[in-house]
Design an enzyme around this catalytic site. Structure first.
Site, PDB file in Angstrom:
ATOM      1  N   CYS A   2      19.740  44.898  96.471  1.00  0.00           N
ATOM      2  CA  CYS A   2      19.801  44.740  97.666  1.00  0.00           C
ATOM      3  C   CYS A   2      18.388  43.968  98.127  1.00  0.00           C
ATOM      4  O   CYS A   2      17.355  44.820  97.940  1.00  0.00           O
ATOM      5  CB  CYS A   2      20.073  44.961  98.688  1.00  0.00           C
ATOM      6  SG  CYS A   2      22.267  45.794  98.369  1.00  0.00           S
ATOM      7  N   ARG A  27      17.450  41.889  92.381  1.00  0.00           N
ATOM      8  CA  ARG A  27      17.004  43.087  93.267  1.00  0.00           C
ATOM      9  C   ARG A  27      19.102  43.511  93.144  1.00  0.00           C
ATOM     10  O   ARG A  27      19.011  44.406  93.582  1.00  0.00           O
ATOM     11  CB  ARG A  27      16.775  43.409  94.178  1.00  0.00           C
ATOM     12  CG  ARG A  27      15.213  43.320  94.661  1.00  0.00           C
ATOM     13  CD  ARG A  27      14.561  43.861  96.202  1.00  0.00           C
ATOM     14  NE  ARG A  27      15.134  44.237  96.348  1.00  0.00           N
ATOM     15  CZ  ARG A  27      13.994  45.984  96.485  1.00  0.00           C
ATOM     16  NH1 ARG A  27      12.853  46.151  95.397  1.00  0.00           N
ATOM     17  NH2 ARG A  27      14.383  46.763  97.027  1.00  0.00           N
ATOM     18  N   TRP A  75      23.653  43.816  96.608  1.00  0.00           N
ATOM     19  CA  TRP A  75      24.123  44.949  95.259  1.00  0.00           C
ATOM     20  C   TRP A  75      25.349  45.985  95.837  1.00  0.00           C
ATOM     21  O   TRP A  75      24.809  46.687  96.142  1.00  0.00           O
ATOM     22  CB  TRP A  75      23.118  45.695  94.493  1.00  0.00           C
ATOM     23  CG  TRP A  75      23.246  46.248  92.980  1.00  0.00           C
ATOM     24  CD1 TRP A  75      23.956  46.162  91.786  1.00  0.00           C
ATOM     25  CD2 TRP A  75      23.993  47.827  93.733  1.00  0.00           C
ATOM     26  NE1 TRP A  75      24.609  47.110  91.008  1.00  0.00           N
ATOM     27  CE2 TRP A  75      24.021  48.231  91.606  1.00  0.00           C
ATOM     28  CE3 TRP A  75      23.917  48.652  93.726  1.00  0.00           C
ATOM     29  CZ2 TRP A  75      24.571  49.182  91.142  1.00  0.00           C
ATOM     30  CZ3 TRP A  75      24.205  50.350  93.349  1.00  0.00           C
ATOM     31  CH2 TRP A  75      24.381  50.610  91.959  1.00  0.00           C
ATOM     32  N   ASN A 101      19.043  46.964 102.691  1.00  0.00           N
ATOM     33  CA  ASN A 101      19.129  47.914 102.112  1.00  0.00           C
ATOM     34  C   ASN A 101      18.976  49.027 102.138  1.00  0.00           C
ATOM     35  O   ASN A 101      18.075  49.561 103.251  1.00  0.00           O
ATOM     36  CB  ASN A 101      18.191  47.058 101.349  1.00  0.00           C
ATOM     37  CG  ASN A 101      17.341  47.350 100.435  1.00  0.00           C
ATOM     38  OD1 ASN A 101      18.242  48.257  99.425  1.00  0.00           O
ATOM     39  ND2 ASN A 101      16.018  47.749  99.663  1.00  0.00           N
ATOM     40  N   GLY A 102      20.178  49.424 101.131  1.00  0.00           N
ATOM     41  CA  GLY A 102      20.255  51.458 101.201  1.00  0.00           C
ATOM     42  C   GLY A 102      21.333  51.852 102.476  1.00  0.00           C
ATOM     43  O   GLY A 102      22.773  50.596 102.263  1.00  0.00           O
ATOM     44  N   GLU A 483      16.112  54.026  73.532  1.00  0.00           N
ATOM     45  CA  GLU A 483      15.678  52.618  75.097  1.00  0.00           C
ATOM     46  C   GLU A 483      15.867  51.352  74.166  1.00  0.00           C
ATOM     47  O   GLU A 483      16.820  50.497  74.377  1.00  0.00           O
ATOM     48  CB  GLU A 483      14.305  52.425  74.757  1.00  0.00           C
ATOM     49  CG  GLU A 483      13.641  50.850  74.710  1.00  0.00           C
ATOM     50  CD  GLU A 483      13.831  51.510  77.121  1.00  0.00           C
ATOM     51  OE1 GLU A 483      15.034  51.969  77.396  1.00  0.00           O
ATOM     52  OE2 GLU A 483      13.750  50.185  77.032  1.00  0.00           O
ATOM     53  N   LYS A 487      18.366  49.289  75.823  1.00  0.00           N
ATOM     54  CA  LYS A 487      18.436  47.755  75.668  1.00  0.00           C
ATOM     55  C   LYS A 487      19.541  46.659  76.159  1.00  0.00           C
ATOM     56  O   LYS A 487      20.543  46.200  76.245  1.00  0.00           O
ATOM     57  CB  LYS A 487      17.531  47.328  75.260  1.00  0.00           C
ATOM     58  CG  LYS A 487      15.815  47.403  75.805  1.00  0.00           C
ATOM     59  CD  LYS A 487      15.610  47.263  76.765  1.00  0.00           C
ATOM     60  CE  LYS A 487      16.186  46.922  78.292  1.00  0.00           C
ATOM     61  NZ  LYS A 487      15.031  48.237  78.694  1.00  0.00           N
ATOM     62  N   GLU A 490      22.784  48.102  77.864  1.00  0.00           N
ATOM     63  CA  GLU A 490      22.268  46.346  79.269  1.00  0.00           C
ATOM     64  C   GLU A 490      22.650  45.397  79.015  1.00  0.00           C
ATOM     65  O   GLU A 490      23.334  45.071  80.410  1.00  0.00           O
ATOM     66  CB  GLU A 490      21.633  47.560  79.836  1.00  0.00           C
ATOM     67  CG  GLU A 490      20.175  47.176  79.741  1.00  0.00           C
ATOM     68  CD  GLU A 490      19.321  47.990  80.647  1.00  0.00           C
ATOM     69  OE1 GLU A 490      19.359  47.923  81.753  1.00  0.00           O
ATOM     70  OE2 GLU A 490      17.830  47.803  80.262  1.00  0.00           O
ATOM     71  N   HIS A 506      25.141  66.591  62.997  1.00  0.00           N
ATOM     72  CA  HIS A 506      26.581  67.511  63.597  1.00  0.00           C
ATOM     73  C   HIS A 506      26.959  67.115  64.611  1.00  0.00           C
ATOM     74  O   HIS A 506      26.919  67.209  65.946  1.00  0.00           O
ATOM     75  CB  HIS A 506      25.334  68.394  64.814  1.00  0.00           C
ATOM     76  CG  HIS A 506      23.674  68.934  64.018  1.00  0.00           C
ATOM     77  ND1 HIS A 506      23.785  70.025  63.252  1.00  0.00           N
ATOM     78  CD2 HIS A 506      22.447  68.888  63.810  1.00  0.00           C
ATOM     79  CE1 HIS A 506      23.127  70.779  62.716  1.00  0.00           C
ATOM     80  NE2 HIS A 506      21.982  69.725  63.242  1.00  0.00           N
ATOM     81  N   LYS A 605      17.842  46.296  89.019  1.00  0.00           N
ATOM     82  CA  LYS A 605      16.739  45.892  89.080  1.00  0.00           C
ATOM     83  C   LYS A 605      15.221  47.291  89.642  1.00  0.00           C
ATOM     84  O   LYS A 605      15.638  48.417  89.139  1.00  0.00           O
ATOM     85  CB  LYS A 605      15.938  45.126  89.239  1.00  0.00           C
ATOM     86  CG  LYS A 605      13.821  45.233  88.778  1.00  0.00           C
ATOM     87  CD  LYS A 605      13.795  44.625  87.222  1.00  0.00           C
ATOM     88  CE  LYS A 605      12.675  45.040  87.042  1.00  0.00           C
ATOM     89  NZ  LYS A 605      12.711  45.575  85.506  1.00  0.00           N
TER      90      LYS A 605
HETATM   91  C1  F6R Z   1      16.860  49.676  82.038  1.00  0.00           C
HETATM   92  C2  F6R Z   1      15.625  49.541  83.408  1.00  0.00           C
HETATM   93  C3  F6R Z   1      16.326  50.911  84.767  1.00  0.00           C
HETATM   94  C4  F6R Z   1      14.991  51.576  84.659  1.00  0.00           C
HETATM   95  C5  F6R Z   1      15.352  52.500  85.990  1.00  0.00           C
HETATM   96  C6  F6R Z   1      14.099  53.179  86.133  1.00  0.00           C
HETATM   97  O1  F6R Z   1      15.888  47.975  81.518  1.00  0.00           O
HETATM   98  O2  F6R Z   1      15.018  49.233  83.147  1.00  0.00           O
HETATM   99  O3  F6R Z   1      16.753  52.145  83.782  1.00  0.00           O
HETATM  100  O4  F6R Z   1      14.163  51.952  84.133  1.00  0.00           O
HETATM  101  O5  F6R Z   1      16.283  52.126  86.861  1.00  0.00           O
HETATM  102  O6  F6R Z   1      13.730  52.418  87.309  1.00  0.00           O
HETATM  103  P1  F6R Z   1      12.163  52.777  87.762  1.00  0.00           P
HETATM  104  O7  F6R Z   1      11.719  52.209  86.492  1.00  0.00           O
HETATM  105  O8  F6R Z   1      11.727  51.079  88.657  1.00  0.00           O
HETATM  106  O9  F6R Z   1      11.953  53.617  88.638  1.00  0.00           O
END
Ligand code: F6R
Length: 610
Positions: A2, A27, A75, A101-102, A483, A487, A490, A506, A605
């Site tokens: 949000c 967001r 969101w 937001n919250g 990672e 990627k 997601e 395993h 994000k």
């Molecule tokens: C994946 C991604 C998320 C963030 C996670 C932590 O691409 O962006 O997994 O890494 O939500 O976010 P931050 O780093 O902002 O605490």
């Protein structure tokens, strides 16, 4: 998670607020809405829409002039993405409007009380109780007093902006647990969840702390705490430009941000390496330098991509600083009785600096009296202000939901910190110089990897039909495998699992067949032979392999179906290079599968809820 924006001033407030939420769309983007008024308007101008902000814009073909507006991009946490659940929410008689937001944790209870008093609820959200709570107190004081009083009944987190259609010259905003800043322009004032929403109007911002509120009018602003005490807060200057939050000729923010990697590494390193002395300078850690000498254990807390950076950090700190490190999912840190003593330091890694789980972990560490450090990208963010000391990433604004350049910069900061702390202990200047020289050479090496973009794109075209992938790596390459898998899943919604290559036998090996490809990071490092054995095990089961190999390695490719080459570099910083082909692969897979790269479904994000 949000985004909220509020504006009061001479420009058309609806246009400014709309533009603001467009910059905050990362967001959250399942629905959005806006409300504005002006003394000439007989009714508030309220529009809401489901889906991305473009669909709200379509509903705004004629925008009336307005002097005050609030807007929201959502969101969903409580209630599906529908027009009724989209913000702004209003009270029974459409006088009070709120964006939030919250999470209001006691909303069920409050809704019960307010409903019994006759308030009518029209949404399934937690936020709507705020509008009714404020309505209930109207007439007892100013809008600011009424909001303050309403918030006394609320538990949970909020960043809110409130306007009253009968008093269009005042906007009140408050925060507890969700980010909020005030933008200070010339005869115009803003509130927003993030500086990106205001930076094209003003670079002067004030970050609100928890339990603070601001009252904006066309003539100025006042900030108070929740006990009504007026506060004199410092005005900060945003050190980046609007251009940095635009796509700059690239198709997507994610693509732009991957291609920024060489510059990001330069910016993160900038002025921090004193090569001739084999030293690293980290100004942000100087205030706690004495305490750092005595630290005998680090716990790193982080989520998602930042968590995977932390795993690389563990290997780095243990190798270069000779200090034991544990890495914790920030969301789990508070739930187990990790024995901690006064010489343990807790490091939070967070791009946004707003992730609720990471913030709570840091607060817990502070309650226990531990030294807390931050590795944070967003300057002035809540985590950056909460920790005792820290190092900023200097990666610039990261807009794409999938983190790429921030991960690169986190790895660079961790390497710098490992050398910095190592030099306080046993690491010699000569040993430090080896890794530092390689770090300085990283930008040019990254450029060489990025030149393989077309080849990686073609490869994604060949693999786009596979629904499952296994990502494997050992030691420093294990977090890279994790990672890479994150990627891919997601942004392209392809199932992918990352594993330490040695763990494959395993269990995971059972899934391997000709339709289940693996991506293996197989660099000529200290664990090369073992990784090669794992590749042979996959091949024996007819599994396809994409291998990430070192330039000049003519052999490993013989055990793979496709190869991407990366330049050789000191093993400890190899993840900074080897992750880039995986970022590009995920990007091209998502495009090839028709996914919305910058706004993947169900994600936001900045995750400001626990
Ligand atoms: C994946 C991604 C998320 C963030 C996670 C932590 O691409 O962006 O997994 O890494 O939500 O976010 P931050 O780093 O902002 O605490």
């Amino acid at each position: 998670m949000c985004g909220i924006v509020g504006y009061i001033g001479k420009k058309n407030a609806i246009k400014v607020a709309l533009e603001g939420i467009k910059r905050l769309e990362y967001r959250g983007y399942d629905s959005s809405g806006i409300v504005g008024f002006h003394s000439d308007l007989s009714h508030p101008f309220l529009k809401k829409s489901v889906g991305k902000i473009a669909s709200l814009e379509e509903k705004l073909s004629s925008i009336p002039n307005a002097s005050c507006a609030i807007a929201h991009t959502r969101w969903a946490t409580h209630g599906e993405p529908t027009v009724a659940n989209a913000h702004p929410h209003h009270c029974c008689n459409k006088r009070i409007f709120v964006v939030h937001n919250g999470i209001i944790e006691n909303h069920e209870f409050l809704k019960g009380v307010l409903s019994r008093e006759g308030h009518k609820f029209i949404s399934a959200t937690d936020t709507e109780v705020l509008a009714h709570l404020i309505e209930r107190g109207l007439g007892l004081g100013s809008l600011e007093d009424t909001v303050r009083d309403a918030l006394r009944h609320v538990t949970g987190t909020f960043g809110i902006a409130v306007i009253d259609s009968q008093n269009p010259h005042v906007l009140v905003a408050a925060r507890r647990g969700s980010p909020l800043l005030v933008g200070v322009g010339n005869d115009e004032y803003f509130v927003a969840s993030d500086a990106a929403a205001v930076v094209n109007h003003t670079k002067k911002v004030i970050y609100l702390n928890d339990n603070e509120m601001v009252v904006l009018t066309p003539d100025g602003f006042d900030i108070f705490d929740f006990s009504k005490k007026k506060l004199n807060k410092t005005i900060d200057t945003i050190d980046w430009d609007i251009e940095e939050s635009k796509k700059g000729g690239f198709e997507h923010f994610m693509q732009k941000e991957i291609f920024e990697a060489p510059q990001v590494v330069k910016n993160t390193i900038g002025g921090r390496i004193v090569y001739k002395d084999g030293e690293v300078k980290l100004g942000g850690l100087e205030p706690v330098e004495e305490r750092l000498y005595n630290v005998n254990r680090f716990v790193i807390v982080a989520c998602g991509t930042s968590y995977y950076a932390a795993l690389v950090g563990k290997y780095l700190f243990e190798e270069y600083a000779r200090v034991p490190v544990e890495v914790e999912h920030a969301s789990e840190f508070r739930y187990h009785s990790l024995p901690l003593d006064k010489n343990t330091a807790v490091i939070a890694i967070s791009q946004s600096g707003e992730t609720a789980d990471t913030l709570e972990a840091i607060k817990e560490a502070k309650r226990k009296g531990l030294l807390t450090l931050g590795i944070v990208n967003v300057v002035g963010s809540t985590i950056a202000r909460e920790v005792h000391a820290g190092v900023y990433n200097h990666a610039g604004p990261e807009i794409a939901v999938a983190s790429t350049k921030a991960f690169i910069s986190q790895l660079v900061v961790l390497a710098l910190m490992a050398v910095y702390i190592g030099r306080m202990r046993l690491l010699t200047s000569e040993q430090a110089k080896v890794i530092l020289a390689d770090m300085l050479a990283l930008p040019d090496k990254i450029v060489k990897i990025l030149k393989q973009d077309a080849q990686i794109k073609a490869m994604a075209g060949r693999y786009k039909k596979f629904p499952n992938f296994l990502y494997l790596g050992r030691k420093y390459s294990w977090p890279v495998a994790l990672e890479g898998a994150l990627k891919l899943k997601e942004i392209s919604y392809v199932h992918a699992e990352g594993y330490p290559a040695g763990e494959m036998k395993h269990g995971p090996i059972a899934v391997i067949d000709k339709d289940f490809p693996s991506v293996v990071i197989a660099l000529r490092d200290s664990v090369y032979d073992k990784t090669l054995s794992n590749m042979q095990e996959i091949k024996a089961r007819r599994g396809k392999i994409i291998a990430i190999c070192e330039n000049g390695d003519k052999e490993t490719g013989n055990h793979a179906d496709d190869v991407i080459f990366v330049p050789k570099v000191t093993e400890a910083i190899s993840p900074i290079l080897s992750v880039i082909p995986l970022q590009l692969f995920a990007y091209h897979m998502a495009i090839a599968r028709g996914a919305d790269v910058d706004k993947p479904r169900n994600l936001a994000k900045s995750v400001t809820v626990e």
